[in-house]
Design a protein around this motif. Structure first.
Motif, mmCIF file in Angstrom:
data_model
loop_
_atom_site.group_PDB
_atom_site.id
_atom_site.type_symbol
_atom_site.label_atom_id
_atom_site.label_comp_id
_atom_site.label_asym_id
_atom_site.label_seq_id
_atom_site.Cartn_x
_atom_site.Cartn_y
_atom_site.Cartn_z
ATOM 1 N N GLU A 1 -50.866 74.205 27.255
ATOM 2 C CA GLU A 1 -49.730 73.925 28.130
ATOM 3 C C GLU A 1 -49.182 72.517 27.908
ATOM 4 O O GLU A 1 -47.973 72.301 27.913
ATOM 5 N N ALA A 2 -50.084 71.568 27.682
ATOM 6 C CA ALA A 2 -49.677 70.162 27.555
ATOM 7 C C ALA A 2 -49.258 69.779 26.137
ATOM 8 O O ALA A 2 -48.509 68.834 25.953
ATOM 9 N N ALA A 3 -49.735 70.513 25.158
ATOM 10 C CA ALA A 3 -49.501 70.137 23.762
ATOM 11 C C ALA A 3 -48.135 70.593 23.266
ATOM 12 O O ALA A 3 -47.469 71.424 23.889
ATOM 13 N N THR A 4 -47.769 70.049 22.130
ATOM 14 C CA THR A 4 -46.539 70.475 21.463
ATOM 15 C C THR A 4 -46.829 71.166 20.134
ATOM 16 O O THR A 4 -45.924 71.648 19.477
ATOM 17 N N ARG A 5 -48.095 71.157 19.743
ATOM 18 C CA ARG A 5 -48.498 71.810 18.504
ATOM 19 C C ARG A 5 -49.988 72.126 18.567
ATOM 20 O O ARG A 5 -50.709 71.589 19.407
ATOM 21 N N MET A 6 -50.430 73.004 17.673
ATOM 22 C CA MET A 6 -51.843 73.332 17.576
ATOM 23 C C MET A 6 -52.582 72.112 17.043
ATOM 24 O O MET A 6 -52.105 71.447 16.129
ATOM 25 N N ASN A 7 -53.729 71.808 17.629
ATOM 26 C CA ASN A 7 -54.522 70.691 17.140
ATOM 27 C C ASN A 7 -55.950 71.165 16.890
ATOM 28 O O ASN A 7 -56.328 72.267 17.315
ATOM 29 N N PRO A 8 -56.751 70.369 16.201
ATOM 30 C CA PRO A 8 -58.108 70.802 15.860
ATOM 31 C C PRO A 8 -58.968 71.131 17.084
ATOM 32 O O PRO A 8 -59.753 72.081 17.046
ATOM 33 N N ARG A 9 -58.818 70.396 18.167
ATOM 34 C CA ARG A 9 -59.631 70.666 19.358
ATOM 35 C C ARG A 9 -59.306 72.035 19.949
ATOM 36 O O ARG A 9 -60.199 72.801 20.309
ATOM 37 N N THR A 10 -58.022 72.347 20.028
ATOM 38 C CA THR A 10 -57.621 73.639 20.578
ATOM 39 C C THR A 10 -58.099 74.768 19.678
ATOM 40 O O THR A 10 -58.610 75.781 20.158
#
Length: 128
Positions: free
Chosen positions: A52-61
């Motif tokens: 919800e908070a991000a703007t892109r996929m990141n390694p943590r997600t």
């Protein structure tokens, strides 16, 4: 002039992940609770908040998605010392919960494949 092919797959998989959690977030949380207790449910809720908070996929997600998939795919159920084994034994194989868990596992597997597909082609799947 501009080549967007490198970022489009990353954006697309991010949107797919967000849609999965929008459409099935409560079911994912319930399934994770059935198989991983409060810790499993918390992982799903944390991942949903990240998306919800991000703007892109990141390694943590992505890592959290893998952990949730492993939980739903019953990877640790054979370990007698694992909470997942105990919780899984409480589920009836013909129950609606088990059917939902199977469906969600397939959806997560498809999502993870989409995320990793660029990596298989030699590109960074989390690049933006």
């Amino acid at each position: 002039m501009f080549d967007f092919t490198h970022t489009e797959p990353a954006r697309e998989t991010f949107d797919l992940a967000r849609t999965l959690f929008l459409d099935h977030g409560q079911d994912l949380a319930n399934a994770a609770r059935h198989l991983g207790g409060k810790a499993g449910e918390s992982r799903v809720r944390s991942c949903a908040l990240q998306l919800e908070a991000a703007t892109r996929m990141n390694p943590r997600t992505r890592r959290d998605l893998v952990v949730i998939h492993r939980l739903l795919a019953l990877e640790n159920v054979g370990d007698p010392d694992c909470l997942e084994s105990e919780l899984f034994s409480n589920l009836h194989p013909g129950s609606a919960e088990v059917e939902t868990i199977c469906l969600l596992t397939e959806l997560l597997e498809d999502l993870l494949y989409q995320i990793d597909r660029p990596l298989l082609a030699g590109k960074d799947p989390l690049a933006s």
